[in-house]
Structure formats: C-alpha cells, structure tokens
Design a protein around this motif. Structure first.
Motif, PDB file in Angstrom:
ATOM      1  N   UNK A  90     -31.754   8.458  -4.884  1.00  0.00           N
ATOM      2  CA  UNK A  90     -31.267   8.622  -3.516  1.00  0.00           C
ATOM      3  C   UNK A  90     -31.088   7.282  -2.810  1.00  0.00           C
ATOM      4  N   UNK A  91     -31.909   6.306  -3.153  1.00  0.00           N
ATOM      5  CA  UNK A  91     -31.866   5.035  -2.427  1.00  0.00           C
ATOM      6  C   UNK A  91     -30.585   4.242  -2.656  1.00  0.00           C
ATOM      7  N   UNK A  92     -29.907   4.483  -3.772  1.00  0.00           N
ATOM      8  CA  UNK A  92     -28.693   3.695  -4.043  1.00  0.00           C
ATOM      9  C   UNK A  92     -27.530   4.079  -3.133  1.00  0.00           C
ATOM     10  N   UNK A 175     -15.692   3.003   7.265  1.00  0.00           N
ATOM     11  CA  UNK A 175     -15.753   4.407   7.662  1.00  0.00           C
ATOM     12  C   UNK A 175     -16.414   5.258   6.576  1.00  0.00           C
ATOM     13  N   UNK A 176     -15.966   5.099   5.338  1.00  0.00           N
ATOM     14  CA  UNK A 176     -16.544   5.889   4.242  1.00  0.00           C
ATOM     15  C   UNK A 176     -17.995   5.503   3.985  1.00  0.00           C
ATOM     16  N   UNK A 177     -18.339   4.230   4.142  1.00  0.00           N
ATOM     17  CA  UNK A 177     -19.725   3.809   3.924  1.00  0.00           C
ATOM     18  C   UNK A 177     -20.644   4.366   5.001  1.00  0.00           C
ATOM     19  N   UNK A 178     -20.177   4.413   6.245  1.00  0.00           N
ATOM     20  CA  UNK A 178     -20.983   4.979   7.329  1.00  0.00           C
ATOM     21  C   UNK A 178     -21.226   6.467   7.115  1.00  0.00           C
ATOM     22  N   UNK A 184     -26.911  10.493   3.927  1.00  0.00           N
ATOM     23  CA  UNK A 184     -28.168  10.268   3.193  1.00  0.00           C
ATOM     24  C   UNK A 184     -29.390  10.483   4.078  1.00  0.00           C
ATOM     25  N   UNK A 185     -29.236  10.301   5.390  1.00  0.00           N
ATOM     26  CA  UNK A 185     -30.376  10.447   6.298  1.00  0.00           C
ATOM     27  C   UNK A 185     -30.858  11.893   6.393  1.00  0.00           C
ATOM     28  N   UNK A 189     -34.396  14.712   3.357  1.00  0.00           N
ATOM     29  CA  UNK A 189     -35.362  15.703   3.852  1.00  0.00           C
ATOM     30  C   UNK A 189     -34.954  17.137   3.564  1.00  0.00           C
ATOM     31  N   UNK A 190     -33.652  17.418   3.601  1.00  0.00           N
ATOM     32  CA  UNK A 190     -33.208  18.780   3.299  1.00  0.00           C
ATOM     33  C   UNK A 190     -33.437  19.108   1.822  1.00  0.00           C
TER      34      UNK A 190
END
Length: 225
Positions: A90-92, A175-178, A184-185, A189-190
C-alpha cells in the motif's frame, strides 16, 4: 539541537522497547527495536544516497501491524506476514503519488527519490503494488485468516485504486497523482475494516484443528460457556 533531539528520541525509544518487551513479549520488543534501527540508521541516511530508500521505508511502515499480530499471538506466522505485506504494498501508491507533486522540493533538498531520478519507475512501481493488493487480499482466505468473502468485498476498492494507479502511470501529471494519493488515504482503513469484519474466528479455527486431529471432545468443551 542534535543533542536534544537524540536525548528526546532515546527517552521515548528505550522505555518504549522496554514496555513492549516486558509488558507484551520479547518478540514484539525486538521488532520495535529493529524498526527504530531500520528507520534511523538505514532509511533516513539512504534518502540522500539511493532511491532504494523507498523500499526500505516501506519495510519500516510494514512492521507496526506485524508487531500488533505478534503482540496478540506471540508468534510471527502467516497472518503477521500477510498484514505486513498489505502495508508494504500500500505504501508505494501512497508515497509515490505524494512524492510526484514534491519533485522540485526533493530535488532542491538533495533527496534521491524515484519521482526525481526515475519518474517512469516511480509510476510503474505504484501501479504494480496497486495490483499486488488484489493478490494479497486473495491470499488471506487461502491462509485461513479471513473468509472468502474478504477478497470479494474488497475487490471493488482494490480495483478502483488500481484504476487510479493506471491513470497515474499513463498520464504522469499532478492531477492523477493527487487522485491516487487521496484514494490511498481512505483505501487502507476501509480494506483493513473489511478484513477485520471477514476474519476467521480463533475459536472456529481451534475447533477445526481439534476435529481434524480427532479430539472431538475437546472441541465440544470449547463451545461450552
């Protein structure tokens, strides 16, 4: 000052490791000590030396959930490795997407980040680990950690983050990176909430093990209040 920083870190780290070792178990304490070493002596200096710092940093981020597993079970088994693997992958997409918008700052600061020195690799690695989350979710019921409903229920959110990872790989813009970063945020958790909801009962696995071993009487005792 550096001395004050070292003293403060030691005043937190040493009692923290002692509490984990004496109040939880030595394995969890050892993992905590190793993670402090990995972060301070490996990951942090490598930021100015090699893009490999991102992979080392992902290990640092993966160890805390492993510690949670060892604290509860006292063992470093498949469940611990699976949780660590999910956090590792997930961190990548999380960090690579974040670093994309900070490339100029990293470059001015002299930090060796994929987004600065290897932008194509940065995007490929993010997409690769988005897809890895689908595979790791599928492995969970195979290892008898969750029911088979987990990979099914988690598939939509894993496909969505993979789609955004593909958009980031293809478009290579802010835009795509944001969009990938903000996804990911809430994705992690979900995903963990769904995993918790679909987890296998410990007593259920105990019963299954006893029945397979022929100890039917003990399995019946476990079911009694």
């Amino acid at each position: 000052s550096p001395l004050l920083a070292v003293c403060f870190a030691a005043s937190c780290g040493v009692p923290g490791i002692a509490l984990l070792t004496l109040g939880v178990n030595p394995l969890t304490g050892a993992l905590g000590a190793f993670n402090i070493f990995l972060y301070t002596c490996c990951y942090t200096p490598m930021k100015r030396m090699s893009i490999a710092n991102t992979w080392v940093g992902a290990v640092v981020g993966a160890i805390p959930p492993v510690m949670g597993w060892t604290a509860a079970t006292g063992s470093l088994d498949a469940g611990a490795l699976l949780l660590g693997g999910i956090l590792y992958s997930w961190q990548f997409p999380h960090f690579n997407a974040l670093s994309w918008g900070l490339r100029e700052d990293y470059s001015r600061g002299g930090y060796c980040m994929m987004s600065v020195t290897h932008p194509g690799l940065c995007r490929r690695v993010a997409l690769r680990h988005c897809l890895a989350l689908i595979g790791l979710s599928t492995v969970a019921p195979v290892l008898d950690i969750t029911t088979w409903t987990f990979p099914v229920i988690s598939l939509p959110i894993n496909l969505y983050i993979s789609y955004l990872g593909f958009r980031f790989y293809r478009d290579a813009d802010r835009s795509s990176s944001r969009k990938l970063f903000f996804c990911s945020l809430w994705h992690l958790p979900m995903l963990l909430l769904v995993m918790f909801t679909c987890k296998k009962s410990f007593l259920e696995k105990e019963d299954k093990g006893d029945l397979l071993g022929g100890n039917h009487g003990r399995a019946m005792e476990i079911r009694l209040p």
